[in-house]
Design a protein around this motif. Structure first.
Motif, PDB file in Angstrom:
ATOM      1  N   LYS A 198       0.854  -1.191   0.000  1.00  0.00           N
ATOM      2  CA  LYS A 198       0.000   0.000   0.000  1.00  0.00           C
ATOM      3  C   LYS A 198       0.885   1.234   0.000  1.00  0.00           C
ATOM      4  O   LYS A 198       2.013   1.203   0.503  1.00  0.00           O
ATOM      5  N   THR A 199       0.389   2.313  -0.561  1.00  0.00           N
ATOM      6  CA  THR A 199       1.130   3.573  -0.539  1.00  0.00           C
ATOM      7  C   THR A 199       0.337   4.613   0.242  1.00  0.00           C
ATOM      8  O   THR A 199      -0.907   4.567   0.281  1.00  0.00           O
ATOM      9  N   ILE A 200       1.070   5.535   0.851  1.00  0.00           N
ATOM     10  CA  ILE A 200       0.420   6.614   1.591  1.00  0.00           C
ATOM     11  C   ILE A 200       1.350   7.814   1.602  1.00  0.00           C
ATOM     12  O   ILE A 200       2.583   7.664   1.585  1.00  0.00           O
ATOM     13  N   ASP A 201       0.772   8.993   1.584  1.00  0.00           N
ATOM     14  CA  ASP A 201       1.542  10.234   1.629  1.00  0.00           C
ATOM     15  C   ASP A 201       1.726  10.655   3.084  1.00  0.00           C
ATOM     16  O   ASP A 201       0.750  10.755   3.845  1.00  0.00           O
ATOM     17  N   THR A 202       2.971  10.901   3.488  1.00  0.00           N
ATOM     18  CA  THR A 202       3.291  11.167   4.886  1.00  0.00           C
ATOM     19  C   THR A 202       4.078  12.472   5.034  1.00  0.00           C
ATOM     20  O   THR A 202       4.619  13.016   4.066  1.00  0.00           O
ATOM     21  N   ILE A 203       4.153  12.939   6.274  1.00  0.00           N
ATOM     22  CA  ILE A 203       4.923  14.128   6.621  1.00  0.00           C
ATOM     23  C   ILE A 203       6.292  13.682   7.123  1.00  0.00           C
ATOM     24  O   ILE A 203       6.387  12.695   7.865  1.00  0.00           O
ATOM     25  N   ILE A 204       7.344  14.376   6.755  1.00  0.00           N
ATOM     26  CA  ILE A 204       8.671  14.078   7.282  1.00  0.00           C
ATOM     27  C   ILE A 204       8.869  14.907   8.557  1.00  0.00           C
ATOM     28  O   ILE A 204       8.891  16.137   8.518  1.00  0.00           O
ATOM     29  N   LEU A 205       8.993  14.207   9.692  1.00  0.00           N
ATOM     30  CA  LEU A 205       9.101  14.867  10.991  1.00  0.00           C
ATOM     31  C   LEU A 205      10.543  14.999  11.456  1.00  0.00           C
ATOM     32  O   LEU A 205      10.847  15.822  12.331  1.00  0.00           O
ATOM     33  N   GLY A 206      11.443  14.184  10.890  1.00  0.00           N
ATOM     34  CA  GLY A 206      12.835  14.221  11.318  1.00  0.00           C
ATOM     35  C   GLY A 206      13.644  13.211  10.529  1.00  0.00           C
ATOM     36  O   GLY A 206      13.139  12.568   9.601  1.00  0.00           O
ATOM     37  N   TYR A 207      14.898  13.066  10.922  1.00  0.00           N
ATOM     38  CA  TYR A 207      15.763  12.110  10.228  1.00  0.00           C
ATOM     39  C   TYR A 207      16.913  11.718  11.135  1.00  0.00           C
ATOM     40  O   TYR A 207      17.168  12.331  12.186  1.00  0.00           O
ATOM     41  N   ARG A 208      17.620  10.670  10.725  1.00  0.00           N
ATOM     42  CA  ARG A 208      18.840  10.281  11.402  1.00  0.00           C
ATOM     43  C   ARG A 208      19.848   9.826  10.348  1.00  0.00           C
ATOM     44  O   ARG A 208      19.462   9.381   9.257  1.00  0.00           O
ATOM     45  N   THR A 209      21.101   9.941  10.684  1.00  0.00           N
ATOM     46  CA  THR A 209      22.154   9.495   9.762  1.00  0.00           C
ATOM     47  C   THR A 209      22.947   8.313  10.316  1.00  0.00           C
ATOM     48  O   THR A 209      23.717   7.701   9.601  1.00  0.00           O
ATOM     49  N   PRO A 211      22.542   4.668  12.947  1.00  0.00           N
ATOM     50  CA  PRO A 211      23.608   3.895  12.286  1.00  0.00           C
ATOM     51  C   PRO A 211      23.471   3.875  10.766  1.00  0.00           C
ATOM     52  O   PRO A 211      24.407   3.490  10.070  1.00  0.00           O
ATOM     53  N   GLN A 212      22.335   4.292  10.242  1.00  0.00           N
ATOM     54  CA  GLN A 212      22.194   4.461   8.806  1.00  0.00           C
ATOM     55  C   GLN A 212      21.135   5.525   8.555  1.00  0.00           C
ATOM     56  O   GLN A 212      20.365   5.884   9.452  1.00  0.00           O
ATOM     57  N   PHE A 213      21.102   6.018   7.341  1.00  0.00           N
ATOM     58  CA  PHE A 213      20.163   7.085   7.006  1.00  0.00           C
ATOM     59  C   PHE A 213      18.726   6.588   7.085  1.00  0.00           C
ATOM     60  O   PHE A 213      18.404   5.487   6.626  1.00  0.00           O
ATOM     61  N   GLY A 214      17.859   7.416   7.661  1.00  0.00           N
ATOM     62  CA  GLY A 214      16.435   7.107   7.702  1.00  0.00           C
ATOM     63  C   GLY A 214      15.639   8.346   8.031  1.00  0.00           C
ATOM     64  O   GLY A 214      16.154   9.274   8.677  1.00  0.00           O
ATOM     65  N   ILE A 215      14.410   8.418   7.555  1.00  0.00           N
ATOM     66  CA  ILE A 215      13.545   9.551   7.873  1.00  0.00           C
ATOM     67  C   ILE A 215      12.407   9.099   8.771  1.00  0.00           C
ATOM     68  O   ILE A 215      11.914   7.969   8.658  1.00  0.00           O
ATOM     69  N   VAL A 216      12.021   9.969   9.692  1.00  0.00           N
ATOM     70  CA  VAL A 216      10.886   9.715  10.573  1.00  0.00           C
ATOM     71  C   VAL A 216       9.642  10.285   9.898  1.00  0.00           C
ATOM     72  O   VAL A 216       9.600  11.475   9.573  1.00  0.00           O
ATOM     73  N   ILE A 217       8.656   9.429   9.677  1.00  0.00           N
ATOM     74  CA  ILE A 217       7.446   9.868   8.979  1.00  0.00           C
ATOM     75  C   ILE A 217       6.274   9.950   9.961  1.00  0.00           C
ATOM     76  O   ILE A 217       6.236   9.262  10.978  1.00  0.00           O
ATOM     77  N   GLY A 218       5.324  10.824   9.629  1.00  0.00           N
ATOM     78  CA  GLY A 218       4.166  11.007  10.494  1.00  0.00           C
ATOM     79  C   GLY A 218       2.899  11.237   9.697  1.00  0.00           C
ATOM     80  O   GLY A 218       2.937  11.479   8.482  1.00  0.00           O
ATOM     81  N   LEU A 219       1.775  11.177  10.402  1.00  0.00           N
ATOM     82  CA  LEU A 219       0.452  11.383   9.808  1.00  0.00           C
ATOM     83  C   LEU A 219      -0.444  12.109  10.797  1.00  0.00           C
ATOM     84  O   LEU A 219      -0.193  12.098  12.012  1.00  0.00           O
ATOM     85  N   HIS A 220      -1.491  12.696  10.273  1.00  0.00           N
ATOM     86  CA  HIS A 220      -2.543  13.252  11.110  1.00  0.00           C
ATOM     87  C   HIS A 220      -3.637  12.200  11.318  1.00  0.00           C
ATOM     88  O   HIS A 220      -3.964  11.448  10.396  1.00  0.00           O
ATOM     89  N   PHE A 221      -4.184  12.171  12.518  1.00  0.00           N
ATOM     90  CA  PHE A 221      -5.313  11.306  12.853  1.00  0.00           C
ATOM     91  C   PHE A 221      -6.445  12.168  13.395  1.00  0.00           C
ATOM     92  O   PHE A 221      -6.267  13.363  13.642  1.00  0.00           O
ATOM     93  N   LYS A 222      -7.591  11.553  13.598  1.00  0.00           N
ATOM     94  CA  LYS A 222      -8.756  12.313  14.067  1.00  0.00           C
ATOM     95  C   LYS A 222      -8.494  12.970  15.417  1.00  0.00           C
ATOM     96  O   LYS A 222      -8.991  14.064  15.696  1.00  0.00           O
ATOM     97  N   THR A 223      -7.715  12.289  16.270  1.00  0.00           N
ATOM     98  CA  THR A 223      -7.519  12.789  17.632  1.00  0.00           C
ATOM     99  C   THR A 223      -6.113  13.329  17.890  1.00  0.00           C
ATOM    100  O   THR A 223      -5.851  13.846  18.979  1.00  0.00           O
ATOM    101  N   ILE A 224      -5.211  13.208  16.936  1.00  0.00           N
ATOM    102  CA  ILE A 224      -3.838  13.676  17.143  1.00  0.00           C
ATOM    103  C   ILE A 224      -3.217  14.054  15.798  1.00  0.00           C
ATOM    104  O   ILE A 224      -3.489  13.413  14.785  1.00  0.00           O
ATOM    105  N   LYS A 225      -2.412  15.104  15.814  1.00  0.00           N
ATOM    106  CA  LYS A 225      -1.734  15.540  14.593  1.00  0.00           C
ATOM    107  C   LYS A 225      -0.244  15.266  14.719  1.00  0.00           C
ATOM    108  O   LYS A 225       0.319  15.205  15.812  1.00  0.00           O
TER     109      LYS A 225
END
Length: 302
Positions: A198-209, A211-225
């Motif tokens: 499945k695919t979904i469009d997400t917000i990039i909230l942060g990143y790390r380099t 032990p390896q590169f990665g991005i922290v992704i987030g979404l809005h929900f009905k009760t929390i953004k």
């Protein structure tokens, strides 16, 4: 075994749909694993972890008459069907609520169905019978209704069923050997789930380099953004990493251990296979930045 917690047989993860005349193939319904125990006019529902949740589903009183044997243990998927497909969050809602007024209202807004795919017990135990024989028993034991029905399945043609499930935006399929026994609590390659990406469009909230590169992704929900829903570490080209880091340096907020948080102004599309009950996305892969996407539009697709 009757009216006591049972650890159901576990489905292992597979990669691609296949054809094999030694297998049957079922749709993978998106809900909770529920074991129904019935004797006479008594019926109880157990989760895969052994919790009794009968009181949450008044619909089960109607199911009693549809099970045409005095005694039964049925392995089912509890689901809520919306627009022709099962919706995980709808069934999770039914499992969360305990207030009787909310449960009664949910009978109309979130009606539940139990899709039965195996029988462990009727007049005798069936654990060591081949699956094909248990399927035949299941068809004889249940009169299908909106509340409880045997799952559909086909033999040999897993690729066709996989294509059918993708057309209907379903979770995927399950392949099972026709001669497989029911092994309580065991995980074997006799039962294999093949999930549709499945695919979904997400917000990039942060990143790390490290032990390896990665991005922290987030979404809005009905009760929390801006809720974090996972870390994506695969699918990036080196040029994409460099371009992202150049932009992200201008958006730094706070650093926590290995994570550099940034202002939530960038979006990306990811592909994933699974998500947890708390909406953490698993086996996620980066598919591309969305430069024109408004972060306010990145909501969990209920």
């Amino acid at each position: 075994m009757l009216f006591s917690p049972i650890k159901p047989m576990i489905v292992t993860m597979g990669n691609e749909a296949f054809d094999d005349d030694g297998f049957i193939f079922e749709p993978k319904w998106d809900g909770w694993r529920i074991l129904l125990h019935k004797e006479g006019s008594r019926i109880e529902a157990y989760t895969r972890s052994g919790h009794v949740v009968t009181s949450k589903f008044p619909e089960l009183k109607e199911a009693i008459a549809s099970i045409k044997t005095n005694t039964a243990i049925l392995d089912c998927e509890g689901v809520c069907i919306r627009d022709g497909r099962s919706v995980f969050d709808d069934f999770s809602y039914r499992c969360r609520i305990s207030d009787s007024a909310k449960i009664n209202a949910a009978l109309r807004t979130h009606p539940v169905s139990f899709i039965a795919f195996d029988v462990l017990l009727s007049s005798s135990e069936h654990l060591y019978e081949p699956l094909k024989a248990r399927k035949e028993r299941l068809t004889e034991l249940i009169s299908g209704t909106d509340v409880i029905t045997p799952t559909v399945f086909i033999e040999e043609r897993g690729k066709d069923l996989s294509a059918w499930s993708k057309d209907r935006d379903m979770e995927g399929i399950v392949a099972k050997r026709k001669d497989s026994k029911y092994l309580l609590g065991a995980e074997t390659k006799d039962w294999i789930k093949i999930k549709n990406p499945k695919t979904i469009d997400t917000i990039i909230l942060g990143y790390r380099t490290e032990p390896q590169f990665g991005i922290v992704i987030g979404l809005h929900f009905k009760t929390i953004k801006y809720k974090p829903v996972g870390i994506v570490e695969t699918g990036f080209q080196e040029a994409e990493k460099r371009a992202f880091l150049e932009i992200a340096r201008q958006l730094h907020t706070k650093q926590e251990k290995q994570t550099q948080w940034i202002e939530p102004k960038l979006c990306c599309r990811i592909q994933y296979l699974e998500r947890t009950d708390h909406h953490q996305l698993l086996d996620a892969m980066f598919k591309g930045f969305l430069l024109d996407k408004d972060p306010e539009e990145c909501y969990w697709t209920y």
